[in-house]
Design a protein around this motif. Structure first.
Motif, PDB file in Angstrom:
ATOM      1  N   ILE A  41       0.786  -1.157  -0.162  1.00 14.33           N
ATOM      2  CA  ILE A  41      -0.161  -0.125   0.013  1.00 14.33           C
ATOM      3  C   ILE A  41       0.843   1.275   0.028  1.00 14.33           C
ATOM      4  CG2 ILE A  41      -1.744   1.342   1.514  1.00 14.33           C
ATOM      5  CD1 ILE A  41      -2.933  -1.428   2.205  1.00 14.33           C
ATOM      6  N   ALA A  42       1.918   1.258   0.954  1.00 16.46           N
ATOM      7  CA  ALA A  42       3.010   2.165   0.834  1.00 16.46           C
ATOM      8  C   ALA A  42       3.579   2.616  -0.672  1.00 16.46           C
ATOM      9  CB  ALA A  42       3.902   2.171   1.952  1.00 16.46           C
ATOM     10  N   ALA A  48       1.362   6.867  -6.833  1.00 13.08           N
ATOM     11  CA  ALA A  48       0.514   7.760  -7.050  1.00 13.08           C
ATOM     12  C   ALA A  48       0.787   9.223  -6.919  1.00 13.08           C
ATOM     13  CB  ALA A  48      -0.673   7.368  -6.324  1.00 13.08           C
ATOM     14  N   VAL A  49       1.580   9.685  -5.912  1.00 12.17           N
ATOM     15  CA  VAL A  49       2.079  10.696  -5.451  1.00 12.17           C
ATOM     16  C   VAL A  49       2.879  11.447  -6.719  1.00 12.17           C
ATOM     17  CG1 VAL A  49       3.372  12.268  -4.006  1.00 12.17           C
ATOM     18  CG2 VAL A  49       1.598  10.714  -3.235  1.00 12.17           C
ATOM     19  N   PHE A  50       4.150  10.430  -6.916  1.00 11.33           N
ATOM     20  CA  PHE A  50       4.912  10.868  -7.940  1.00 11.33           C
ATOM     21  C   PHE A  50       4.088  10.715  -9.602  1.00 11.33           C
ATOM     22  CE2 PHE A  50       8.416   9.377  -5.066  1.00 11.33           C
ATOM     23  CZ  PHE A  50       9.199  10.475  -5.072  1.00 11.33           C
ATOM     24  N   ILE A  56      -1.724  17.472  -9.024  1.00 10.43           N
ATOM     25  CA  ILE A  56      -2.444  17.937  -7.519  1.00 10.43           C
ATOM     26  C   ILE A  56      -1.717  19.109  -7.268  1.00 10.43           C
ATOM     27  CG2 ILE A  56      -2.452  17.298  -5.094  1.00 10.43           C
ATOM     28  CD1 ILE A  56      -2.461  14.373  -6.127  1.00 10.43           C
ATOM     29  N   GLN A  57      -0.691  19.592  -7.430  1.00  4.81           N
ATOM     30  CA  GLN A  57      -0.266  20.825  -7.061  1.00  4.81           C
ATOM     31  C   GLN A  57      -0.754  22.053  -7.653  1.00  4.81           C
ATOM     32  OE1 GLN A  57       4.237  21.098  -7.615  1.00  4.81           O
ATOM     33  NE2 GLN A  57       4.307  23.175  -6.481  1.00  4.81           N
ATOM     34  N   ASN A  58      -0.822  21.849  -9.235  1.00  2.40           N
ATOM     35  CA  ASN A  58      -1.488  22.692  -9.996  1.00  2.40           C
ATOM     36  C   ASN A  58      -2.854  22.885  -9.433  1.00  2.40           C
ATOM     37  OD1 ASN A  58       1.011  22.977 -11.472  1.00  2.40           O
ATOM     38  ND2 ASN A  58       0.183  21.708 -13.001  1.00  2.40           N
ATOM     39  N   PHE A  59      -3.494  21.904  -9.202  1.00  3.79           N
ATOM     40  CA  PHE A  59      -5.100  21.965  -8.822  1.00  3.79           C
ATOM     41  C   PHE A  59      -4.996  22.885  -7.407  1.00  3.79           C
ATOM     42  CE2 PHE A  59      -8.412  20.153  -5.814  1.00  3.79           C
ATOM     43  CZ  PHE A  59      -9.384  20.576  -6.810  1.00  3.79           C
ATOM     44  N   PHE A  60      -4.448  22.725  -6.605  1.00  2.00           N
ATOM     45  CA  PHE A  60      -4.491  23.570  -5.380  1.00  2.00           C
ATOM     46  C   PHE A  60      -3.811  24.843  -5.433  1.00  2.00           C
ATOM     47  CE2 PHE A  60      -4.788  19.392  -2.869  1.00  2.00           C
ATOM     48  CZ  PHE A  60      -5.732  19.566  -2.483  1.00  2.00           C
ATOM     49  N   THR A  61      -2.977  25.026  -6.397  1.00  3.82           N
ATOM     50  CA  THR A  61      -2.392  26.364  -6.760  1.00  3.82           C
ATOM     51  C   THR A  61      -3.475  27.131  -7.358  1.00  3.82           C
ATOM     52  OG1 THR A  61       0.024  25.549  -6.931  1.00  3.82           O
ATOM     53  CG2 THR A  61      -0.683  27.733  -7.902  1.00  3.82           C
ATOM     54  N   GLY A  62      -4.301  26.344  -8.166  1.00  3.01           N
ATOM     55  CA  GLY A  62      -5.304  27.204  -8.964  1.00  3.01           C
ATOM     56  C   GLY A  62      -6.528  27.673  -7.761  1.00  3.01           C
ATOM     57  N   ILE A  63      -6.755  26.671  -7.149  1.00  2.00           N
ATOM     58  CA  ILE A  63      -7.847  27.106  -5.898  1.00  2.00           C
ATOM     59  C   ILE A  63      -7.268  28.290  -5.090  1.00  2.00           C
ATOM     60  CG2 ILE A  63      -8.790  26.124  -3.852  1.00  2.00           C
ATOM     61  CD1 ILE A  63      -8.951  23.547  -5.119  1.00  2.00           C
ATOM     62  N   SER A  64      -5.971  28.051  -4.692  1.00  5.73           N
ATOM     63  CA  SER A  64      -5.386  29.266  -3.935  1.00  5.73           C
ATOM     64  C   SER A  64      -5.551  30.523  -4.574  1.00  5.73           C
ATOM     65  CB  SER A  64      -3.953  28.692  -3.418  1.00  5.73           C
ATOM     66  OG  SER A  64      -3.274  29.983  -2.943  1.00  5.73           O
ATOM     67  N   LYS A  65      -5.077  30.635  -5.957  1.00  2.32           N
ATOM     68  CA  LYS A  65      -5.123  31.846  -6.645  1.00  2.32           C
ATOM     69  C   LYS A  65      -6.641  32.435  -6.594  1.00  2.32           C
ATOM     70  CE  LYS A  65      -1.246  31.068  -9.536  1.00  2.32           C
ATOM     71  NZ  LYS A  65      -0.787  30.879 -10.885  1.00  2.32           N
ATOM     72  N   GLN A  66      -7.655  31.380  -7.049  1.00  5.43           N
ATOM     73  CA  GLN A  66      -9.064  31.956  -6.984  1.00  5.43           C
ATOM     74  C   GLN A  66      -9.442  32.422  -5.706  1.00  5.43           C
ATOM     75  OE1 GLN A  66     -11.489  28.451  -8.283  1.00  5.43           O
ATOM     76  NE2 GLN A  66     -10.708  28.525 -10.311  1.00  5.43           N
ATOM     77  N   MET A  67      -9.038  32.008  -4.566  1.00  4.14           N
ATOM     78  CA  MET A  67      -9.239  32.249  -3.141  1.00  4.14           C
ATOM     79  C   MET A  67      -8.670  33.814  -3.021  1.00  4.14           C
ATOM     80  SD  MET A  67      -9.205  28.901  -0.835  1.00  4.14           S
ATOM     81  CE  MET A  67      -9.591  29.582   0.516  1.00  4.14           C
ATOM     82  N   GLN A  68      -7.536  34.142  -3.530  1.00  6.33           N
ATOM     83  CA  GLN A  68      -6.951  35.289  -3.208  1.00  6.33           C
ATOM     84  C   GLN A  68      -7.757  36.353  -4.218  1.00  6.33           C
ATOM     85  OE1 GLN A  68      -2.648  34.595  -4.225  1.00  6.33           O
ATOM     86  NE2 GLN A  68      -2.263  33.548  -2.260  1.00  6.33           N
ATOM     87  N   THR A  69      -8.042  36.148  -5.371  1.00  2.93           N
ATOM     88  CA  THR A  69      -8.708  36.980  -5.968  1.00  2.93           C
ATOM     89  C   THR A  69      -9.934  37.327  -5.452  1.00  2.93           C
ATOM     90  OG1 THR A  69      -9.541  35.352  -7.830  1.00  2.93           O
ATOM     91  CG2 THR A  69      -7.510  36.425  -8.459  1.00  2.93           C
ATOM     92  N   LYS A  70     -10.815  36.375  -5.036  1.00  4.55           N
ATOM     93  CA  LYS A  70     -12.294  36.710  -4.460  1.00  4.55           C
ATOM     94  C   LYS A  70     -12.389  36.960  -3.089  1.00  4.55           C
ATOM     95  CE  LYS A  70     -14.166  33.708  -8.151  1.00  4.55           C
ATOM     96  NZ  LYS A  70     -15.069  32.613  -8.324  1.00  4.55           N
ATOM     97  N   ALA A  71     -11.302  36.856  -2.301  1.00  7.22           N
ATOM     98  CA  ALA A  71     -10.981  37.200  -0.961  1.00  7.22           C
ATOM     99  C   ALA A  71     -11.460  38.876  -0.863  1.00  7.22           C
ATOM    100  CB  ALA A  71      -9.773  36.826  -0.373  1.00  7.22           C
ATOM    101  N   PRO A  72     -12.326  39.165   0.307  1.00  9.03           N
ATOM    102  CA  PRO A  72     -12.370  40.691   0.493  1.00  9.03           C
ATOM    103  C   PRO A  72     -11.152  41.311   1.229  1.00  9.03           C
ATOM    104  CG  PRO A  72     -13.714  39.321   2.084  1.00  9.03           C
ATOM    105  CD  PRO A  72     -13.027  38.414   1.075  1.00  9.03           C
ATOM    106  N   ARG A  73     -10.985  42.431   0.882  1.00  3.38           N
ATOM    107  CA  ARG A  73      -9.734  43.217   1.464  1.00  3.38           C
ATOM    108  C   ARG A  73     -10.186  44.159   2.163  1.00  3.38           C
ATOM    109  NH1 ARG A  73      -4.812  42.489  -3.064  1.00  3.38           N
ATOM    110  NH2 ARG A  73      -5.504  40.122  -3.554  1.00  3.38           N
TER     111      ARG A  73
END
Length: 73
Positions: A41-42, A48-50, A56-73
């Motif tokens: 299993i390990a 799978a990670v490799f 996965i990194q691109n997916f979370f980076t995209g989510i992070s960018k969307q959250m930064q652009t839509k976050a109230p300042r």
């Protein structure tokens, strides 16, 4: 002399019985099997990670960018 033969015979029978009991014992085999399953299993998780790491990194980076652009300042 008969006592020596009897003692030797008893010793041989006891040794044989202990050897048969040792061979038939399966307690350790179960632990080894679980260890092999955990190792498999390990290896699958690491593969799978490799394989999906950059996706996965691109997916979370995209989510992070969307959250930064839509976050109230």
């Amino acid at each position: 002399m008969l006592r020596l033969i009897t003692a030797t015979d008893t010793l041989i029978r006891d040794a044989k019985a202990r050897a048969v009991k040792f061979v038939k014992q399966t307690d350790g085999a179960t632990a080894i099997e679980y260890g092999l399953i955990a190792a498999g299993i390990a290896v699958a998780i690491i593969a799978a990670v490799f394989a999906l790491g950059s996706d996965i990194q691109n997916f979370f980076t995209g989510i992070s960018k969307q959250m930064q652009t839509k976050a109230p300042r």
